[in-house]
Design an enzyme around this catalytic site. Sequence first.
Site, PDB file in Angstrom:
ATOM      1  N   LYS A 322       0.831  -1.229   0.000  1.00  0.00           N
ATOM      2  CA  LYS A 322       0.000   0.000   0.000  1.00  0.00           C
ATOM      3  C   LYS A 322       0.851   1.257   0.000  1.00  0.00           C
ATOM      4  O   LYS A 322       0.844   2.054   0.939  1.00  0.00           O
ATOM      5  CB  LYS A 322      -0.964   0.029   1.175  1.00  0.00           C
ATOM      6  CG  LYS A 322      -1.982  -1.098   1.151  1.00  0.00           C
ATOM      7  CD  LYS A 322      -3.077  -0.869   2.162  1.00  0.00           C
ATOM      8  CE  LYS A 322      -3.991  -2.057   2.296  1.00  0.00           C
ATOM      9  NZ  LYS A 322      -3.354  -3.196   2.981  1.00  0.00           N
ATOM     10  N   ASP A 325       3.056   7.440  -1.398  1.00  0.00           N
ATOM     11  CA  ASP A 325       3.820   8.684  -1.458  1.00  0.00           C
ATOM     12  C   ASP A 325       3.975   9.136  -2.911  1.00  0.00           C
ATOM     13  O   ASP A 325       3.445   8.513  -3.836  1.00  0.00           O
ATOM     14  CB  ASP A 325       5.184   8.479  -0.780  1.00  0.00           C
ATOM     15  CG  ASP A 325       5.606   9.713   0.008  1.00  0.00           C
ATOM     16  OD1 ASP A 325       5.490  10.822  -0.557  1.00  0.00           O
ATOM     17  OD2 ASP A 325       6.035   9.573   1.161  1.00  0.00           O
ATOM     18  N   GLY A 458      -7.353 -13.975   5.558  1.00  0.00           N
ATOM     19  CA  GLY A 458      -6.246 -14.055   6.521  1.00  0.00           C
ATOM     20  C   GLY A 458      -6.646 -14.885   7.711  1.00  0.00           C
ATOM     21  O   GLY A 458      -6.559 -16.114   7.699  1.00  0.00           O
TER      22      GLY A 458
HETATM   23  N1  5IU Z   1      -6.934  -5.647   3.839  1.00  0.00           N
HETATM   24  C1  5IU Z   1      -8.201  -5.619   4.363  1.00  0.00           C
HETATM   25  N2  5IU Z   1      -9.104  -4.710   3.894  1.00  0.00           N
HETATM   26  C2  5IU Z   1      -8.787  -3.837   2.925  1.00  0.00           C
HETATM   27  C3  5IU Z   1      -7.468  -3.872   2.385  1.00  0.00           C
HETATM   28  C4  5IU Z   1      -6.577  -4.779   2.862  1.00  0.00           C
HETATM   29  O1  5IU Z   1      -8.551  -6.403   5.240  1.00  0.00           O
HETATM   30  O2  5IU Z   1      -9.647  -3.068   2.487  1.00  0.00           O
HETATM   31  I1  5IU Z   1      -6.964  -2.571   0.940  1.00  0.00           I
HETATM   32  C5  5IU Z   1      -5.917  -6.596   4.285  1.00  0.00           C
HETATM   33  C6  5IU Z   1      -5.598  -6.546   5.736  1.00  0.00           C
HETATM   34  C7  5IU Z   1      -5.188  -7.947   5.999  1.00  0.00           C
HETATM   35  C8  5IU Z   1      -6.062  -8.766   5.068  1.00  0.00           C
HETATM   36  O3  5IU Z   1      -3.848  -8.120   5.585  1.00  0.00           O
HETATM   37  O4  5IU Z   1      -6.357  -7.932   3.997  1.00  0.00           O
HETATM   38  C9  5IU Z   1      -7.343  -9.274   5.675  1.00  0.00           C
HETATM   39  O5  5IU Z   1      -7.074 -10.088   6.784  1.00  0.00           O
HETATM   40  P1  5IU Z   1      -8.228 -10.839   7.611  1.00  0.00           P
HETATM   41  O6  5IU Z   1      -8.876 -11.822   6.619  1.00  0.00           O
HETATM   42  O7  5IU Z   1      -7.459 -11.519   8.700  1.00  0.00           O
HETATM   43  O8  5IU Z   1      -9.203  -9.817   8.131  1.00  0.00           O
END
Ligand code: 5IU
Length: 487
Positions: A322, A325, A458
């Site tokens: 992400k 900058d 995750g």
């Molecule tokens: N992640 C999110 N939501 C978003 C974005 C990225 O959850 O909108 I952009 C990332 C954060 C984490 C993963 O690394 O996706 C989701 O993890 P969980 O399934 O444990 O919530």
Amino acid sequence: MAMSNYTDSALTLEELVCKVYDVGGVKFGNYKLKSGIFSPVYLDLRVIVSYPDLMTNVAEFLWEAAKKEGKSFTCVCGVPYTALPLATCIAAKHDLPMLIRRKEAKEYGTKKVIEGKFCAGDVCLVVEDVVTSGSSVMETVDALRAEGLVVNDAVVLLDREQGGQDMLYHEKINLHSVCTMTEVLEILRMLGKLDAETVSRVRDFIKENKFSIPQLIKETHGDAHHLQLKTQVMSYSERITHCSHPLTRKLLSIMDKKKTNLCLSADLTSSQAILSIVDKVGGNVCMVKTHVDIVEDFSQDFVQKLVQLSEKHDFMIFEDRKFGDIGHTVQQQYKGGMYKIADWADIVTTHVVPGSGVVRGLKEVGLSRQRGCVLVAEMSSTGTLAKGDYSKAAVRIAHENKDFVIGFICQSNLTKDPDLIHMTPGVRLDVSGDALGQQYISPSSAIRDLHTDIIIVGRGILTADNPVAMAEQYQESGYHAYQELLT
Ligand code: 5IU
């Protein structure tokens, strides 16, 4: 007198078709479309603007066709650009307020997508020159509906009869057309302007290129005809054939071969723990997403091992960095520092807060390494500010940088462009959310209702008693939802 042509009965339909043909609005021959397909008919209705009498006549025919069923409208909006002057003529003649849809939201000032005065609930007629698949009309309809306008009708000068009417009907739009391609052929044949062989060649072409939902659809954009797909209803293997980016093709082929749309978000803090889980569930996923800055014992050895696992199990590596900058800074962050992300991650995420410069900066580093990036267009967290015009800007930046951008992190289907992959985090079988604003939806709902391509999971897997069995369950659930969409 010029004004005499500005009446309902100025021309018959036959005369109108003949005039459009005479000014070169419809051409017959052998034309290579952008898709590579050869077409025996070519439409260039933009030329109409050079003939004011014809333009006002076409506008009048459009209006009559739209009003045929006694419908009434409070405003009119043309699909940019060819139909803008046609909508203007209708608006001026019939004292009907007009709206203009911007193709992109302005980056400054009011940031409006729809220009002109309106109230939610106003009934708008959409005007277009030609309809093929209906997707251009739908882009304008969607923008109007998003502002609360009621849109039930669209009117076109020419329906190519390749499935657009069905597609629009499916989207609750009644399509009215001044004439169909069949009628154009009949009229020009009757007038002796076409020979029987050309007529039958065009008829065959239409028949062979008739697409209905959920098949491949064909879209006309001014003089550029290109293939566009309803991505959510195309199989991965079909879609590969319409994708140009090598990473998108590779990803879809992994998804097809391994029967999975699951991305593991390997949010663990020890490199050994990550490598261990990835080795166990590598067969179930098409991608592994990392946050290398949370790995306490990060080393280049770790990422090299991850690359080896990606080759062993055939998945892509996706660093969820992400970036956010200016272009110059993100270049250093991407290729340098201790992580050297560009050396090992197939894909990285970037915010588009800085504007398109961030993508251009990353591209200068990643393109020669055959890397790609994914734009954070929407987020799963409560109260996210990544929505509305911001998300629309992300889509525009993606379209402008398709040599490097392969898709979005999003919570909805943002474009039908087959090259752009939709990836959705916030997916879990237990959809109750967490204490810090994460919002979950189920794997099947993400695929079926959000029309996303890839589910990112995750903790749903990582914290399960049996992560391997759980990964299989997510794989099965996501893939099954995809298969159901195909039928
Ligand atoms: N992640 C999110 N939501 C978003 C974005 C990225 O959850 O909108 I952009 C990332 C954060 C984490 C993963 O690394 O996706 C989701 O993890 P969980 O399934 O444990 O919530």
